[in-house]
Design a protein around this motif. Structure first.
Motif, PDB file in Angstrom:
ATOM      1  N   PHE A 165      31.328  77.867  -8.964  1.00  0.00           N
ATOM      2  CA  PHE A 165      31.527  78.056 -10.393  1.00  0.00           C
ATOM      3  C   PHE A 165      30.265  77.752 -11.207  1.00  0.00           C
ATOM      4  O   PHE A 165      30.300  77.814 -12.434  1.00  0.00           O
ATOM      5  CB  PHE A 165      32.661  77.141 -10.895  1.00  0.00           C
ATOM      6  CG  PHE A 165      33.987  77.435 -10.264  1.00  0.00           C
ATOM      7  CD1 PHE A 165      34.720  78.547 -10.619  1.00  0.00           C
ATOM      8  CD2 PHE A 165      34.510  76.581  -9.293  1.00  0.00           C
ATOM      9  CE1 PHE A 165      35.945  78.819 -10.039  1.00  0.00           C
ATOM     10  CE2 PHE A 165      35.739  76.840  -8.698  1.00  0.00           C
ATOM     11  CZ  PHE A 165      36.455  77.962  -9.075  1.00  0.00           C
ATOM     12  N   TRP A 166      29.162  77.419 -10.537  1.00  0.00           N
ATOM     13  CA  TRP A 166      27.949  77.035 -11.232  1.00  0.00           C
ATOM     14  C   TRP A 166      26.819  78.036 -11.016  1.00  0.00           C
ATOM     15  O   TRP A 166      26.212  78.507 -11.989  1.00  0.00           O
ATOM     16  CB  TRP A 166      27.512  75.638 -10.779  1.00  0.00           C
ATOM     17  CG  TRP A 166      26.247  75.158 -11.407  1.00  0.00           C
ATOM     18  CD1 TRP A 166      25.733  75.562 -12.614  1.00  0.00           C
ATOM     19  CD2 TRP A 166      25.337  74.206 -10.880  1.00  0.00           C
ATOM     20  NE1 TRP A 166      24.557  74.903 -12.873  1.00  0.00           N
ATOM     21  CE2 TRP A 166      24.292  74.060 -11.828  1.00  0.00           C
ATOM     22  CE3 TRP A 166      25.312  73.437  -9.722  1.00  0.00           C
ATOM     23  CZ2 TRP A 166      23.213  73.197 -11.629  1.00  0.00           C
ATOM     24  CZ3 TRP A 166      24.250  72.567  -9.525  1.00  0.00           C
ATOM     25  CH2 TRP A 166      23.214  72.449 -10.471  1.00  0.00           C
ATOM     26  N   ASN A 167      26.519  78.365  -9.768  1.00  0.00           N
ATOM     27  CA  ASN A 167      25.419  79.288  -9.480  1.00  0.00           C
ATOM     28  C   ASN A 167      25.875  80.711  -9.797  1.00  0.00           C
ATOM     29  O   ASN A 167      26.319  81.463  -8.921  1.00  0.00           O
ATOM     30  CB  ASN A 167      24.982  79.144  -8.018  1.00  0.00           C
ATOM     31  CG  ASN A 167      24.312  77.816  -7.764  1.00  0.00           C
ATOM     32  OD1 ASN A 167      23.201  77.584  -8.216  1.00  0.00           O
ATOM     33  ND2 ASN A 167      25.001  76.925  -7.064  1.00  0.00           N
ATOM     34  N   LEU A 168      25.767  81.055 -11.066  1.00  0.00           N
ATOM     35  CA  LEU A 168      26.397  82.263 -11.593  1.00  0.00           C
ATOM     36  C   LEU A 168      25.854  83.550 -10.972  1.00  0.00           C
ATOM     37  O   LEU A 168      26.553  84.566 -10.935  1.00  0.00           O
ATOM     38  CB  LEU A 168      26.233  82.307 -13.107  1.00  0.00           C
ATOM     39  CG  LEU A 168      26.787  81.093 -13.871  1.00  0.00           C
ATOM     40  CD1 LEU A 168      26.474  81.211 -15.355  1.00  0.00           C
ATOM     41  CD2 LEU A 168      28.292  80.966 -13.661  1.00  0.00           C
ATOM     42  N   LYS A 169      24.624  83.521 -10.500  1.00  0.00           N
ATOM     43  CA  LYS A 169      24.030  84.740  -9.957  1.00  0.00           C
ATOM     44  C   LYS A 169      24.760  85.230  -8.715  1.00  0.00           C
ATOM     45  O   LYS A 169      24.695  86.413  -8.358  1.00  0.00           O
ATOM     46  CB  LYS A 169      22.545  84.508  -9.649  1.00  0.00           C
ATOM     47  CG  LYS A 169      21.779  85.797  -9.401  1.00  0.00           C
ATOM     48  CD  LYS A 169      20.284  85.560  -9.345  1.00  0.00           C
ATOM     49  CE  LYS A 169      19.537  86.878  -9.186  1.00  0.00           C
ATOM     50  NZ  LYS A 169      18.061  86.681  -9.196  1.00  0.00           N
ATOM     51  N   LYS A 170      25.492  84.340  -8.045  1.00  0.00           N
ATOM     52  CA  LYS A 170      26.271  84.748  -6.871  1.00  0.00           C
ATOM     53  C   LYS A 170      27.439  85.653  -7.251  1.00  0.00           C
ATOM     54  O   LYS A 170      28.021  86.309  -6.384  1.00  0.00           O
ATOM     55  CB  LYS A 170      26.826  83.519  -6.159  1.00  0.00           C
ATOM     56  CG  LYS A 170      25.788  82.613  -5.535  1.00  0.00           C
ATOM     57  CD  LYS A 170      26.477  81.420  -4.864  1.00  0.00           C
ATOM     58  CE  LYS A 170      25.500  80.475  -4.229  1.00  0.00           C
ATOM     59  NZ  LYS A 170      26.180  79.301  -3.591  1.00  0.00           N
ATOM     60  N   ARG A 171      27.835  85.627  -8.557  1.00  0.00           N
ATOM     61  CA  ARG A 171      29.003  86.372  -9.034  1.00  0.00           C
ATOM     62  C   ARG A 171      30.259  86.001  -8.236  1.00  0.00           C
ATOM     63  O   ARG A 171      31.103  86.836  -7.929  1.00  0.00           O
ATOM     64  CB  ARG A 171      28.760  87.875  -8.999  1.00  0.00           C
ATOM     65  CG  ARG A 171      27.788  88.356 -10.068  1.00  0.00           C
ATOM     66  CD  ARG A 171      27.590  89.862 -10.015  1.00  0.00           C
ATOM     67  NE  ARG A 171      26.955  90.366 -11.209  1.00  0.00           N
ATOM     68  CZ  ARG A 171      25.638  90.349 -11.446  1.00  0.00           C
ATOM     69  NH1 ARG A 171      24.826  89.830 -10.505  1.00  0.00           N
ATOM     70  NH2 ARG A 171      25.133  90.810 -12.564  1.00  0.00           N
ATOM     71  N   SER A 172      30.325  84.739  -7.895  1.00  0.00           N
ATOM     72  CA  SER A 172      31.468  84.202  -7.163  1.00  0.00           C
ATOM     73  C   SER A 172      32.485  83.591  -8.122  1.00  0.00           C
ATOM     74  O   SER A 172      33.688  83.797  -7.990  1.00  0.00           O
ATOM     75  CB  SER A 172      30.978  83.153  -6.168  1.00  0.00           C
ATOM     76  OG  SER A 172      32.037  82.405  -5.636  1.00  0.00           O
ATOM     77  N   GLY A 173      31.983  82.813  -9.089  1.00  0.00           N
ATOM     78  CA  GLY A 173      32.860  82.165 -10.052  1.00  0.00           C
ATOM     79  C   GLY A 173      32.135  81.912 -11.350  1.00  0.00           C
ATOM     80  O   GLY A 173      30.904  82.034 -11.441  1.00  0.00           O
ATOM     81  N   THR A 174      32.887  81.551 -12.376  1.00  0.00           N
ATOM     82  CA  THR A 174      32.313  81.214 -13.675  1.00  0.00           C
ATOM     83  C   THR A 174      33.304  80.340 -14.434  1.00  0.00           C
ATOM     84  O   THR A 174      34.403  80.066 -13.938  1.00  0.00           O
ATOM     85  CB  THR A 174      31.955  82.472 -14.485  1.00  0.00           C
ATOM     86  OG1 THR A 174      31.190  82.088 -15.639  1.00  0.00           O
ATOM     87  CG2 THR A 174      33.206  83.224 -14.925  1.00  0.00           C
TER      88      THR A 174
END
Length: 418
Positions: free
Chosen positions: A192-201
């Protein structure tokens, strides 16, 4: 808090407009083993909604009346001056009757909806700004870095900014926030933090629990934030109710609470995995800080060379800002998960000496969350100009971690006889 003469004048004005009063409780505050200074008191009391209360005490042979504020079945005020260890102070809690208009004092805590969020101020001085709207990243940066739900700026009392967002080395760093990084939800790893992964936000959302408060004793807001698993469709894995409460302290420092309550958003559990970064409370320090003009100190005496991976009850980050020195103290509540909590602090030679500090409760153990339960993480923040000593930080910690004993004895109303 208003000066005594101001409060007394207000009381005379109020009572002069036809308001009478009734003592509804006797309150005793015992310092215990800790010296108290301007202590914030919050105690359960079944106050009548919409009614006005005052505290009356005798100090140095003089009658003193002061503000009290009610919310959520509690009343709150700040002790005036010092209460040495082993001593106590008594109060009468007075209910004002009749029509009473309560003027806000010059250091009142107020809110203003602006710049895509809320600015909380003490008097004319902003304390912090919280971003509710989605903020676009800098021009040329990946649109994955779009996000809301963070504090920036956080200020010293003289208006110096302590935080930084979207630095070029880490576009996902956002002032002050809770960066849950490595989690497991429905068999998948979600960040939910490393936004560039487009995994979570994380997205601030509308909720009946959202609120804004202003007052003579405290003010702030509550805001629901959803932790979103990005997909088709997006799903909410975890909810977070963030409460920021800023106090009208009489000292020069700003004092405010950062309280986060997590819950599973569905029947599916979520595990906050063991990882070197994440969660709790994080700050990306002011842009001008580096390893030559700033320093870190922890409750265990660790500096920036030693702090990373250590356990701490509090940490200080302070140093040279654009208009002089300043910093902040972060206290971790002893009831927090995995307390005393581990720290993630960037070593002094990382990222050109820039400052990142994080109470990371899952740095050395996982934290499984199950549906139907709430999980609180509570921190108290003190921001200051100049410098703060370890002794001052320890005094703040003792006052926060070991609150005074407060006894409330309701006064029975006389039964009328015919």
């Amino acid at each position: 808090m208003a000066k005594p003469c101001y409060v007394l004048c207000c009381m005379a004005l109020l009572l002069g407009h036809g308001a009478s009063s009734q003592v509804v409780a006797h309150i005793t505050v015992k310092a215990g083993a800790v010296n108290r200074h301007q202590t914030i008191i919050q105690v359960p009391f079944d106050a009548e909604p919409g009614r006005v209360y005052r505290l009356v005490s005798v100090e140095n042979g003089k009658k003193v009346e002061q503000n009290v504020q009610q919310e959520d079945g509690q009343i709150a005020w700040q002790l005036r001056g010092d209460l040495p260890a082993g001593t106590e102070r008594t109060f009468d809690l007075v209910l004002l009757k009749g029509k009473v208009d309560v003027p806000l004092n010059k250091r009142q805590i107020t809110y203003k909806e602006e710049d895509g969020g809320y600015t909380i101020s003490r008097g004319e001085h902003p304390v912090l700004h919280y971003r509710t709207a989605i903020m676009e990243p800098p021009t040329g940066a990946d649109t994955a870095f779009r996000r809301g739900g963070f504090i920036h700026p956080a200020f010293t009392p003289q208006g110096k900014s302590l935080t930084n967002i979207h630095p070029k080395d880490h576009f996902h760093h956002l002032g002050i926030w809770s960066p849950w990084t490595d989690t497991e939800f429905e068999g998948k790893t979600v960040d939910f933090w490393n936004l560039k992964k487009r995994s979570g936000t994380v997205r601030p959302v509308s909720s009946p629990q959202n609120s804004l408060t202003a007052g003579n004793v405290f003010g702030g807001f509550r805001q629901m934030q959803d932790h979103i698993v990005i997909g088709n469709p997006d799903r909410t894995a975890m909810t977070e109710l963030l409460e920021i409460k800023v106090y009208n302290t009489a000292d020069d420092h700003f004092v405010w609470d950062y309280n986060s309550t997590l819950q599973c958003a569905s029947a599916a559990p979520i595990t906050l995995n063991e990882y070197r970064y994440g969660g709790g409370f994080a700050i990306r320090g002011a842009e001008e800080w580096n390893n030559a003009n700033s320093k870190v100190l922890t409750s265990e005496g660790k500096d920036r060379k030693q702090a990373d991976g250590s356990l701490a009850r509090w940490f200080i980050v302070q140093g040279a800002l654009k208009a002089g020195n300043g910093g902040l103290l972060v206290l971790s509540c002893p009831q927090n998960f995995n307390s005393p909590q581990p720290l993630r602090v960037w070593p002094e030679n990382d990222q050109g000496g820039q400052v990142f500090a994080n109470f990371s409760p899952t740095k050395n153990k996982p934290w499984p969350l199950v549906p139907g339960q709430s999980y609180a993480q509570r921190y108290r923040i003190v921001t200051f100009d100049g410098e703060l000593t370890a002794a001052q930080a320890e005094a703040y910690w003792n006052d926060y971690a070991f609150p005074p004993e407060v006894t409330v004895v309701p006064v029975s109303r006389p039964v009328s006889r015919r």
